[in-house]
Each structure stands twice: as C-alpha cells, then as structure tokens.
Design an enzyme around this catalytic site. Structure first.
Site, PDB file in Angstrom:
ATOM      1  N   HIS A   1     -30.099  42.317 -81.108  1.00 55.51           N
ATOM      2  CA  HIS A   1     -30.769  43.154 -82.113  1.00 55.51           C
ATOM      3  C   HIS A   1     -31.681  42.239 -82.918  1.00 55.51           C
ATOM      4  CE1 HIS A   1     -31.752  45.889 -85.273  1.00 55.51           C
ATOM      5  NE2 HIS A   1     -31.303  45.024 -86.166  1.00 55.51           N
TER       6      HIS A   1
ATOM      7  N   ASP B   1     -32.208  50.562 -82.256  1.00 57.40           N
ATOM      8  CA  ASP B   1     -33.310  50.214 -81.350  1.00 57.40           C
ATOM      9  C   ASP B   1     -33.400  51.245 -80.214  1.00 57.40           C
ATOM     10  OD1 ASP B   1     -33.609  47.601 -82.757  1.00 57.40           O
ATOM     11  OD2 ASP B   1     -31.597  47.362 -81.973  1.00 57.40           O
TER      12      ASP B   1
HETATM   13  P1  NAX Z   1     -27.909  45.696 -98.894  1.00 59.23           P
HETATM   14  O1  NAX Z   1     -28.299  44.355 -99.392  1.00 59.23           O
HETATM   15  O2  NAX Z   1     -28.457  46.916 -99.575  1.00 59.23           O
HETATM   16  O3  NAX Z   1     -26.316  45.827 -98.969  1.00 59.23           O
HETATM   17  C1  NAX Z   1     -25.474  44.869 -98.422  1.00 59.23           C
HETATM   18  C2  NAX Z   1     -24.182  44.927 -99.220  1.00 59.23           C
HETATM   19  O4  NAX Z   1     -23.227  44.121 -98.547  1.00 59.23           O
HETATM   20  C3  NAX Z   1     -24.307  44.383-100.636  1.00 59.23           C
HETATM   21  O5  NAX Z   1     -23.874  45.371-101.564  1.00 59.23           O
HETATM   22  C4  NAX Z   1     -23.390  43.168-100.632  1.00 59.23           C
HETATM   23  O6  NAX Z   1     -22.721  42.963-101.884  1.00 59.23           O
HETATM   24  C5  NAX Z   1     -22.412  43.533 -99.532  1.00 59.23           C
HETATM   25  N1  NAX Z   1     -21.692  42.401 -98.956  1.00 59.23           N
HETATM   26  C6  NAX Z   1     -22.159  41.151 -98.714  1.00 59.23           C
HETATM   27  N2  NAX Z   1     -21.169  40.383 -98.246  1.00 59.23           N
HETATM   28  C7  NAX Z   1     -20.064  41.153 -98.168  1.00 59.23           C
HETATM   29  C8  NAX Z   1     -18.725  40.901 -97.782  1.00 59.23           C
HETATM   30  N3  NAX Z   1     -18.336  39.690 -97.384  1.00 59.23           N
HETATM   31  N4  NAX Z   1     -17.840  41.922 -97.835  1.00 59.23           N
HETATM   32  C9  NAX Z   1     -18.214  43.146 -98.258  1.00 59.23           C
HETATM   33  N5  NAX Z   1     -19.471  43.428 -98.661  1.00 59.23           N
HETATM   34  C10 NAX Z   1     -20.384  42.444 -98.609  1.00 59.23           C
HETATM   35  O7  NAX Z   1     -28.215  45.696 -97.338  1.00 59.23           O
HETATM   36  P2  NAX Z   1     -28.383  46.928 -96.333  1.00 59.23           P
HETATM   37  O8  NAX Z   1     -29.786  47.371 -96.359  1.00 59.23           O
HETATM   38  O9  NAX Z   1     -27.327  47.920 -96.588  1.00 59.23           O
HETATM   39  O10 NAX Z   1     -28.190  46.195 -94.929  1.00 59.23           O
HETATM   40  C11 NAX Z   1     -26.939  45.647 -94.553  1.00 59.23           C
HETATM   41  C12 NAX Z   1     -27.068  44.807 -93.311  1.00 59.23           C
HETATM   42  O11 NAX Z   1     -27.497  45.595 -92.211  1.00 59.23           O
HETATM   43  C13 NAX Z   1     -28.081  43.664 -93.403  1.00 59.23           C
HETATM   44  O12 NAX Z   1     -27.505  42.506 -92.838  1.00 59.23           O
HETATM   45  C14 NAX Z   1     -29.225  44.147 -92.552  1.00 59.23           C
HETATM   46  O13 NAX Z   1     -29.998  43.086 -92.038  1.00 59.23           O
HETATM   47  C15 NAX Z   1     -28.477  44.879 -91.474  1.00 59.23           C
HETATM   48  N6  NAX Z   1     -29.230  45.824 -90.622  1.00 59.23           N
HETATM   49  C16 NAX Z   1     -28.861  45.925 -89.333  1.00 59.23           C
HETATM   50  C17 NAX Z   1     -29.442  46.828 -88.465  1.00 59.23           C
HETATM   51  C18 NAX Z   1     -29.007  46.936 -87.047  1.00 59.23           C
HETATM   52  O14 NAX Z   1     -29.634  47.732 -86.314  1.00 59.23           O
HETATM   53  N7  NAX Z   1     -27.997  46.219 -86.539  1.00 59.23           N
HETATM   54  C19 NAX Z   1     -30.568  47.691 -88.922  1.00 59.23           C
HETATM   55  C20 NAX Z   1     -30.640  47.831 -90.400  1.00 59.23           C
HETATM   56  C21 NAX Z   1     -30.317  46.601 -91.192  1.00 59.23           C
HETATM   57  O15 NAX Z   1     -31.465  45.777 -91.208  1.00 59.23           O
END
Ligand code: NAX
Length: 329
Positions: free
Chosen positions: A191, A163
């Site tokens: 966020h 952000d």
């Molecule tokens: P993806 O769905 O592409 O990948 C997430 C991965 O996490 C999956 O492969 C899943 O199997 C794995 N996972 C789930 N639970 C787990 C656990 N307990 N241990 C290890 N791995 C686990 O999501 P992606 O686009 O990479 O985004 C990841 C996260 O970042 C989401 O929650 C998303 O909302 C968040 N974001 C946060 C942002 C921020 O500024 N703080 C911005 C970008 C993003 O939206």
C-alpha cells in the site's frame, strides 16, 4: 439477535476512526443482526482521550440498535481483552526530516506490542486488519510479535482495499459502467506508490477490460492515478483520505468475516510464496473469502509487464523488512 462480538479500533480519536466507528456501529461491517462491543483505543494523552470522549458521546447519541456497549482504553493490553475483530488504525505519522527507516522503526514500537497484546489478550480467532501506515510492514511486525505468543500470521492483514476500490472507480468512470459490473481487479504488493493495480484478469460487464481500454491509458493514466490517489486527495482536501479509508476497512473485514461471495478482493496477507513472491512479507494478493477465512487465488497468468511491476513493489517490501530486521527477531 446474536451474542455481541468485540470490535477494537486503535487511533479511535483520529479522522479515519471518526467515520469507521459509526460504520461499524451501524452494522455495515458485520451485518444488521450482529451486536458489537466497541473497544476504542487511544494513546494515554489527556487531550486525545478527551477528544475520544467527545466521539463516544456522539456514538451514544446515535442510539444505534447494535451497539451493546462502548469502552475507552489507553493501552492495548486492556483494549484487546477478548477482541474478535481488531482494526489497527493508529500509527505514527512521518515527522519532518524522518527517514523511511525511522518511520518503520517508530511504528515497530507500536505494532510489536500490539501484536503481542492481541496474541495474549484477544479471542483466539481474532481477525486483525492493519490500516495505519506503512500498513504492510506494520502488519508484518504485529504478526511476527504475535506469532511468538501463538497468533497465526494469517490472522493479521494489511489494507490494500482502498486501492482496490479506487481502481474499480477509475475503470468505471473510464468505461461508463457501474463499479458493480467490474470483477477481478487486483492490487499486488505494497500500500504505497509502488503498488501494482492490475486489470489483466478484470472483466467489465462480462467483457475483458484489456479489450476496452488501451495499454497506453493503463500505463499513463490508470496505474499512476490509482498509485497517487492518496496524494491527490491530500492536495484537494488538505487532509488525507478518511471516509474512503474507513469504508475500505469495513469492506475488507466484512468480506473476510462474512465471505466475498466468490468475488476476488485484494488483501495484504502474508506471502506463502504464491506467484514467486518472497515468503513472509505482507503482500497485496487476489483473495477469495469464505467460512471466515481467505485463500490466495492461484493459477492466474502473469505476463512480462505485470511481473516487472509485481517485482518493483515486492522489492520495496523486502527493503522495508530488511530495515526492521532487528524488530523481527
Ligand atoms: P489521524 O492522525 O487523524 O489519527 C491517528 C490517531 O491514532 C491519533 O488520534 C493518534 O493519537 C492515534 N494513535 C497513534 N498511536 C497510537 C497507538 N499506539 N495506539 C492507539 N492510538 C494511536 O490519522 P488518520 O487520518 O486517522 O490515519 C490513520 C492511519 O491510517 C495513518 O497511518 C494513515 O497513513 C493511514 N492510512 C492508511 C490507508 C490504507 O489504505 N492502508 C489509507 C488512509 C490512511 O492514509
């Protein structure tokens, strides 16, 4: 060359990690003389682990000079063994019909055990950055669980740097300067779409931002655009921000570890009551980093408009905390 450090990344088969792993491996995060041991962590699901093996093959094929070794893990207990830097990216996404409380609780089931594993298995001085949403409250849950085992809550941050970077980029394009000439942008709070991107103390090429842009532009364009940028990217790309999120994670951890060179950066850190914010919640604050630590910048003036916006996002975080109260006991 220095001794290798361990960098753990959860959600390692996901789309943010697909960018993040390579940036960390190339030295963008910890510098060109710091070898890394990558601890890549995913859920224990065969197809997901297979996908992660594919990513690992690609990391190997880059022949990065700084990659000492790569480990694949399917549990936080093994994955965080000796970890120096943990990037918690994996989270439970919101499913159809899921209420915010359900989402928070489901993520509590991930971040509570991860916080505990970090406290008991990781290096004593581990730095933890939570990226997975809802990032601020996930960080609170991880820090609370970890603190029962000796982790200091100051070691667990939430990422609001994306952000912060978005705010710089919007200001740069509006005023026709490079982002390098913009200082003292602040993201206060959560966020989420209640975050408050604040330019009250921002300078652009040494001039006050408030003298270069109108209050009307700030309220009608800048603030909503920064707040809604994630949604705009999903609409355009069909997928959520990934490379920019990874880049922000690299920026946050680099500044925390190596220093922000006197510059203000926005970080989600546990509130110590600064600026009248409820103590304990993980809130976006202006911070300066040096010697591997951070301080919340004190003494900035807060006008009535800013106070109103800071309270809205604080209230959302208080509500989130209340929704997971049981997990914080
Ligand atoms: P993806 O769905 O592409 O990948 C997430 C991965 O996490 C999956 O492969 C899943 O199997 C794995 N996972 C789930 N639970 C787990 C656990 N307990 N241990 C290890 N791995 C686990 O999501 P992606 O686009 O990479 O985004 C990841 C996260 O970042 C989401 O929650 C998303 O909302 C968040 N974001 C946060 C942002 C921020 O500024 N703080 C911005 C970008 C993003 O939206």
């Amino acid at each position: 060359m220095k001794k290798p450090v361990k960098v753990a990344i959860t959600g390692a088969a996901g789309q943010i990690a697909y960018s993040l792993i390579f940036r960390v491996a190339s030295g963008s995060m910890l510098g060109p003389d710091q070898p890394v041991i990558l601890q890549l962590i995913e859920v224990p699901v065969p197809e997901v682990l297979e996908k992660l093996k594919g990513t690992i093959m690609e990391v190997e094929d880059c022949a990065f000079p700084l990659v000492h070794s790569i480990e694949l893990h399917s549990s936080p207990e093994t994955g965080f063994e000796g970890t120096d830097y943990a990037l918690l990216v994996g989270a439970r996404p919101r499913g159809p019909g899921m209420e915010r409380k359900d989402l928070l609780t489901a993520n509590g089931g991930i971040f509570g055990p991860q916080g505990k594993a970090l406290a008991t298995k990781a290096s004593k001085n581990v730095k933890v950055l939570v990226v997975g949403n809802p990032a601020n409250t996930n960080a609170l849950i991880a820090a609370t669980a970890g603190s029962k085992e000796g982790l200091n809550p100051r070691q667990v941050h939430a990422m609001v740097r994306l952000d912060h970077n978005r705010a710089i980029s919007q200001l740069a394009s509006k005023t026709g300067v490079h982002g390098n000439d913009i200082d003292n942008v602040i993201i206060w709070g959560n966020h989420s779409s209640t975050q408050y991107p604040d330019v009250s103390h921002t300078t652009i090429g040494g001039k006050k931002a408030r003298d270069l842009v109108t209050q009307e532009w700030l309220e009608k364009d800048f603030i909503p655009v920064v707040q809604q940028r994630g949604a705009a990217i999903i609409k355009a790309r069909g997928l959520s921000s990934a490379a920019s999120a990874a880049s922000a994670a690299v920026d946050h951890m680099r500044d925390w570890a190596l220093g922000s060179n006197g510059k203000i950066v926005s970080m989600g850190v546990p509130s110590d009551g600064s600026y009248g914010i409820a103590p304990g919640i993980v809130y976006g604050y202006p911070c300066i980093c040096k010697n591997g630590d951070y301080e919340i910048v004190q003494g900035l003036s807060v006008d009535e408009f800013s106070r109103g916006r800071m309270t809205i996002t604080e209230n959302e975080l208080r509500e989130e905390r209340a929704a997971v109260e049981d997990l914080l006991k």
